[in-house]
Design a protein around this motif. Structure first.
Motif, PDB file in Angstrom:
ATOM      1  N   GLU A  16       0.830  -1.212   0.000  1.00 28.05           N
ATOM      2  CA  GLU A  16       0.000   0.000   0.000  1.00 28.05           C
ATOM      3  C   GLU A  16       0.866   1.265   0.000  1.00 28.05           C
ATOM      4  O   GLU A  16       0.587   2.223  -0.724  1.00 28.05           O
ATOM      5  CB  GLU A  16      -0.936  -0.004   1.213  1.00 28.05           C
ATOM      6  CG  GLU A  16      -1.938   1.119   1.197  1.00 28.05           C
ATOM      7  CD  GLU A  16      -2.908   1.078   2.378  1.00 28.05           C
ATOM      8  OE1 GLU A  16      -3.665   2.056   2.524  1.00 28.05           O
ATOM      9  OE2 GLU A  16      -2.921   0.085   3.144  1.00 28.05           O
ATOM     10  N   ALA A  17       1.929   1.256   0.794  1.00 24.29           N
ATOM     11  CA  ALA A  17       2.811   2.435   0.867  1.00 24.29           C
ATOM     12  C   ALA A  17       3.558   2.658  -0.446  1.00 24.29           C
ATOM     13  O   ALA A  17       3.773   3.799  -0.857  1.00 24.29           O
ATOM     14  CB  ALA A  17       3.792   2.288   2.029  1.00 24.29           C
ATOM     15  N   VAL A  18       3.942   1.579  -1.130  1.00 21.98           N
ATOM     16  CA  VAL A  18       4.604   1.684  -2.436  1.00 21.98           C
ATOM     17  C   VAL A  18       3.647   2.303  -3.452  1.00 21.98           C
ATOM     18  O   VAL A  18       4.023   3.195  -4.217  1.00 21.98           O
ATOM     19  CB  VAL A  18       5.117   0.298  -2.914  1.00 21.98           C
ATOM     20  CG1 VAL A  18       5.415   0.297  -4.402  1.00 21.98           C
ATOM     21  CG2 VAL A  18       6.345  -0.115  -2.114  1.00 21.98           C
ATOM     22  N   GLN A  19       2.410   1.840  -3.495  1.00 25.01           N
ATOM     23  CA  GLN A  19       1.429   2.397  -4.434  1.00 25.01           C
ATOM     24  C   GLN A  19       1.191   3.881  -4.160  1.00 25.01           C
ATOM     25  O   GLN A  19       1.098   4.683  -5.098  1.00 25.01           O
ATOM     26  CB  GLN A  19       0.110   1.625  -4.362  1.00 25.01           C
ATOM     27  CG  GLN A  19       0.174   0.256  -4.994  1.00 25.01           C
ATOM     28  CD  GLN A  19       0.610   0.300  -6.457  1.00 25.01           C
ATOM     29  OE1 GLN A  19       0.205   1.170  -7.226  1.00 25.01           O
ATOM     30  NE2 GLN A  19       1.455  -0.640  -6.843  1.00 25.01           N
ATOM     31  N   LEU A  20       1.113   4.243  -2.893  1.00 28.47           N
ATOM     32  CA  LEU A  20       0.937   5.652  -2.546  1.00 28.47           C
ATOM     33  C   LEU A  20       2.152   6.468  -2.995  1.00 28.47           C
ATOM     34  O   LEU A  20       2.006   7.557  -3.544  1.00 28.47           O
ATOM     35  CB  LEU A  20       0.699   5.807  -1.043  1.00 28.47           C
ATOM     36  CG  LEU A  20       0.475   7.232  -0.545  1.00 28.47           C
ATOM     37  CD1 LEU A  20      -0.717   7.893  -1.239  1.00 28.47           C
ATOM     38  CD2 LEU A  20       0.290   7.227   0.972  1.00 28.47           C
ATOM     39  N   TYR A  21       3.350   5.941  -2.783  1.00 32.79           N
ATOM     40  CA  TYR A  21       4.577   6.617  -3.216  1.00 32.79           C
ATOM     41  C   TYR A  21       4.526   6.898  -4.718  1.00 32.79           C
ATOM     42  O   TYR A  21       4.798   8.014  -5.168  1.00 32.79           O
ATOM     43  CB  TYR A  21       5.786   5.739  -2.881  1.00 32.79           C
ATOM     44  CG  TYR A  21       7.124   6.359  -3.195  1.00 32.79           C
ATOM     45  CD1 TYR A  21       7.890   6.926  -2.190  1.00 32.79           C
ATOM     46  CD2 TYR A  21       7.634   6.366  -4.484  1.00 32.79           C
ATOM     47  CE1 TYR A  21       9.131   7.486  -2.460  1.00 32.79           C
ATOM     48  CE2 TYR A  21       8.861   6.932  -4.769  1.00 32.79           C
ATOM     49  CZ  TYR A  21       9.605   7.486  -3.755  1.00 32.79           C
ATOM     50  OH  TYR A  21      10.832   8.051  -4.038  1.00 32.79           O
ATOM     51  N   ILE A  22       4.173   5.878  -5.490  1.00 29.97           N
ATOM     52  CA  ILE A  22       4.108   6.022  -6.947  1.00 29.97           C
ATOM     53  C   ILE A  22       3.071   7.077  -7.336  1.00 29.97           C
ATOM     54  O   ILE A  22       3.333   7.935  -8.182  1.00 29.97           O
ATOM     55  CB  ILE A  22       3.817   4.663  -7.615  1.00 29.97           C
ATOM     56  CG1 ILE A  22       5.039   3.749  -7.457  1.00 29.97           C
ATOM     57  CG2 ILE A  22       3.459   4.843  -9.093  1.00 29.97           C
ATOM     58  CD1 ILE A  22       4.788   2.298  -7.844  1.00 29.97           C
ATOM     59  N   THR A  23       1.916   7.044  -6.704  1.00 27.30           N
ATOM     60  CA  THR A  23       0.869   8.025  -7.007  1.00 27.30           C
ATOM     61  C   THR A  23       1.331   9.444  -6.702  1.00 27.30           C
ATOM     62  O   THR A  23       1.172  10.344  -7.533  1.00 27.30           O
ATOM     63  CB  THR A  23      -0.415   7.702  -6.211  1.00 27.30           C
ATOM     64  OG1 THR A  23      -0.862   6.393  -6.579  1.00 27.30           O
ATOM     65  CG2 THR A  23      -1.507   8.719  -6.487  1.00 27.30           C
ATOM     66  N   VAL A  24       1.914   9.640  -5.539  1.00 27.04           N
ATOM     67  CA  VAL A  24       2.335  10.986  -5.127  1.00 27.04           C
ATOM     68  C   VAL A  24       3.462  11.504  -6.016  1.00 27.04           C
ATOM     69  O   VAL A  24       3.388  12.611  -6.556  1.00 27.04           O
ATOM     70  CB  VAL A  24       2.765  10.999  -3.641  1.00 27.04           C
ATOM     71  CG1 VAL A  24       3.453  12.319  -3.276  1.00 27.04           C
ATOM     72  CG2 VAL A  24       1.552  10.757  -2.733  1.00 27.04           C
ATOM     73  N   PHE A  25       4.501  10.701  -6.208  1.00 25.89           N
ATOM     74  CA  PHE A  25       5.681  11.204  -6.913  1.00 25.89           C
ATOM     75  C   PHE A  25       5.572  11.129  -8.441  1.00 25.89           C
ATOM     76  O   PHE A  25       6.425  11.652  -9.142  1.00 25.89           O
ATOM     77  CB  PHE A  25       6.950  10.536  -6.392  1.00 25.89           C
ATOM     78  CG  PHE A  25       7.283  10.985  -4.994  1.00 25.89           C
ATOM     79  CD1 PHE A  25       7.751  12.264  -4.760  1.00 25.89           C
ATOM     80  CD2 PHE A  25       7.069  10.149  -3.915  1.00 25.89           C
ATOM     81  CE1 PHE A  25       8.032  12.705  -3.473  1.00 25.89           C
ATOM     82  CE2 PHE A  25       7.352  10.567  -2.623  1.00 25.89           C
ATOM     83  CZ  PHE A  25       7.832  11.849  -2.401  1.00 25.89           C
ATOM     84  N   SER A  26       4.488  10.544  -8.939  1.00 30.75           N
ATOM     85  CA  SER A  26       4.218  10.588 -10.377  1.00 30.75           C
ATOM     86  C   SER A  26       3.429  11.846 -10.739  1.00 30.75           C
ATOM     87  O   SER A  26       3.251  12.160 -11.910  1.00 30.75           O
ATOM     88  CB  SER A  26       3.426   9.353 -10.814  1.00 30.75           C
ATOM     89  OG  SER A  26       4.200   8.194 -10.635  1.00 30.75           O
ATOM     90  N   ASP A  32       7.730  12.077 -11.597  1.00 22.39           N
ATOM     91  CA  ASP A  32       8.664  10.958 -11.759  1.00 22.39           C
ATOM     92  C   ASP A  32       7.991   9.814 -12.521  1.00 22.39           C
ATOM     93  O   ASP A  32       6.780   9.609 -12.412  1.00 22.39           O
ATOM     94  CB  ASP A  32       9.126  10.440 -10.397  1.00 22.39           C
ATOM     95  CG  ASP A  32      10.024  11.414  -9.668  1.00 22.39           C
ATOM     96  OD1 ASP A  32      10.654  12.266 -10.325  1.00 22.39           O
ATOM     97  OD2 ASP A  32      10.096  11.323  -8.429  1.00 22.39           O
ATOM     98  N   ILE A  33       8.778   9.109 -13.289  1.00 23.09           N
ATOM     99  CA  ILE A  33       8.311   7.901 -13.971  1.00 23.09           C
ATOM    100  C   ILE A  33       8.840   6.733 -13.157  1.00 23.09           C
ATOM    101  O   ILE A  33      10.044   6.482 -13.134  1.00 23.09           O
ATOM    102  CB  ILE A  33       8.792   7.862 -15.437  1.00 23.09           C
ATOM    103  CG1 ILE A  33       8.224   9.069 -16.184  1.00 23.09           C
ATOM    104  CG2 ILE A  33       8.385   6.551 -16.095  1.00 23.09           C
ATOM    105  CD1 ILE A  33       8.834   9.291 -17.550  1.00 23.09           C
ATOM    106  N   LEU A  34       7.935   6.062 -12.464  1.00 22.68           N
ATOM    107  CA  LEU A  34       8.317   5.044 -11.496  1.00 22.68           C
ATOM    108  C   LEU A  34       7.668   3.706 -11.817  1.00 22.68           C
ATOM    109  O   LEU A  34       6.554   3.665 -12.314  1.00 22.68           O
ATOM    110  CB  LEU A  34       7.875   5.482 -10.096  1.00 22.68           C
ATOM    111  CG  LEU A  34       8.418   6.818  -9.604  1.00 22.68           C
ATOM    112  CD1 LEU A  34       7.620   7.318  -8.410  1.00 22.68           C
ATOM    113  CD2 LEU A  34       9.883   6.668  -9.252  1.00 22.68           C
TER     114      LEU A  34
END
Length: 150
Positions: A16-26, A32-34
């Motif tokens: 869940e934290a990884v998905q949130l990271y990708i959403t925020v920093f994309s 960012d392209i993650l």
């Protein structure tokens, strides 16, 4: 009004934290392209450190992760400090004082561990720099950040 709390991150929180990271920093302003694999590697690398410290901001009603702080305790001749490697809040919760709540709660948790200082780095032109100044962080004029592409 919803209630929120923080707790230390566990390995089972990573998806869940990884998905949130990708959403925020994309999103803006980072764009960012993650990939999931990249971010999972980043989380796992930090988590493997014997000085890792990570915290989550949780919405009580839904138990959803709405913020994450990843970092580690570091030691220096002046004593230990907590280094924030990543601190982020879900896009839909930004601008609602939850970052301030999360930071205040994080500071209390770090203080309980008898760590006297929090350090971090961020881009000078990002909204995050303004946020940290509002949270009474001081910009250091005696240090600079270097990098070298190989």
């Amino acid at each position: 009004m919803a209630a929120y709390y923080i707790r230390e991150i566990k390995r089972e929180d990573f998806d869940e934290a990884v998905q949130l990271y990708i959403t925020v920093f994309s999103s803006e302003p980072w764009n960012d392209i993650l990939t999931v694999n990249q971010v999972e590697q980043y989380f796992n690398q930090l988590y493997k450190m014997n000085t890792f410290l990570g915290y989550l901001l949780i919405e009580s009603e839904t138990e959803r992760i709405i913020g994450t702080c990843l970092g580690y305790e570091a030691f220096w001749f002046k004593g230990s400090y907590f280094f924030i490697d990543s601190f982020y809040i879900s896009n839909q919760y930004q601008g609602k004082k939850l970052g301030q709540f999360f930071m205040n709660s994080l500071e209390a948790a770090i203080k309980k561990k008898e760590i006297p200082t929090i350090n971090l780095r961020t881009g000078k032109d990002y909204p995050a720099a303004h946020f940290y100044k509002q949270q009474d962080f001081s910009e250091l004029s005696t240090y600079t950040y270097f990098t070298k592409e190989l």
